[in-house]
Design an enzyme around this catalytic site. Structure first.
Site, short mmCIF file in Angstrom:
data_model
loop_
_atom_site.label_atom_id
_atom_site.label_comp_id
_atom_site.label_asym_id
_atom_site.label_seq_id
_atom_site.Cartn_x
_atom_site.Cartn_y
_atom_site.Cartn_z
N HIS A 128 0.86 -1.39 -0.17
CA HIS A 128 -0.08 -0.01 0.05
C HIS A 128 0.46 0.99 -0.16
O HIS A 128 1.90 1.46 -0.19
CB HIS A 128 -0.80 -0.21 1.66
CG HIS A 128 -0.09 0.13 2.72
ND1 HIS A 128 0.37 1.14 3.26
CD2 HIS A 128 -0.12 -1.39 3.76
CE1 HIS A 128 0.99 0.81 4.82
NE2 HIS A 128 0.76 -0.58 4.42
N CYS A 140 3.03 -4.76 6.53
CA CYS A 140 2.77 -4.02 5.59
C CYS A 140 4.21 -3.85 4.44
O CYS A 140 4.72 -3.26 5.66
CB CYS A 140 1.61 -3.90 5.12
SG CYS A 140 -0.28 -3.94 5.38
#
Length: 164
Positions: A128, A140
């Site tokens: 992201h 992430c």
């Protein structure tokens, strides 16, 4: 490794002959991921989905799905929908996919602990947009917005995220 792999290096990601600065989880890299540890799991992960905010950008790939109001991601190991996309109302622990900030305007979903999640092994390892250079994620891999868009438009069925 294949030429179509996204390869996480110590300071960047290598993809299609280019290098992209990236951030990873505040817990660094791990071989034993656990829910909430902030770590990014080592391994070879398939890219299994792409979500985007249609109110903020055009569809980045023909297989990308829109993030709608009420879209959530379950991060509650006590619930049967752990590590799956769910809809509001949802009384268990979750992440809002439709955020006020731009971090989840575009999400590439990996197959970490999916589709058959082991309870507590960690959820939602996404690619992201980052909060800024050097600012860690919750586990992430994150990129500058323009880099993420470039990568997303070139992802193929065989593309994998390789974290050594």
């Amino acid at each position: 490794m294949k030429a179509t792999d996204l390869v996480v290096m110590p300071t960047h990601v290598r993809f299609m002959g280019r290098r992209f600065p990236r951030t990873i989880g505040s817990g660094g890299l791990t071989n034993s991921k656990a829910e909430g540890d902030g770590a990014t799991p080592r391994g070879t992960h398939r890219i299994v989905g792409m979500l985007y905010r249609p109110d903020r950008m055009s569809q980045p790939a023909d297989w990308a799905l829109p993030i709608r109001p009420g879209d959530l991601w379950s991060d509650d190991p006590k619930h049967e929908d752990y590590n799956l996309m769910v809809r509001a109302p949802y009384a268990y622990s979750h992440e809002n996919l439709r955020r006020a900030d731009p971090m989840y305007d575009l999400i590439l979903i990996t197959d970490w602990n999916w589709p058959y999640a082991v309870k507590g092994r960690g959820s939602a390892i996404f690619l992201h947009q980052w909060r800024g250079p050097g600012r860690p994620t919750a586990g992430c891999v994150a990129f500058r917005r323009d880099h993420l868009l470039w990568i997303a438009s070139r992802i193929r069925h065989e593309t994998r995220l390789v974290i050594a």
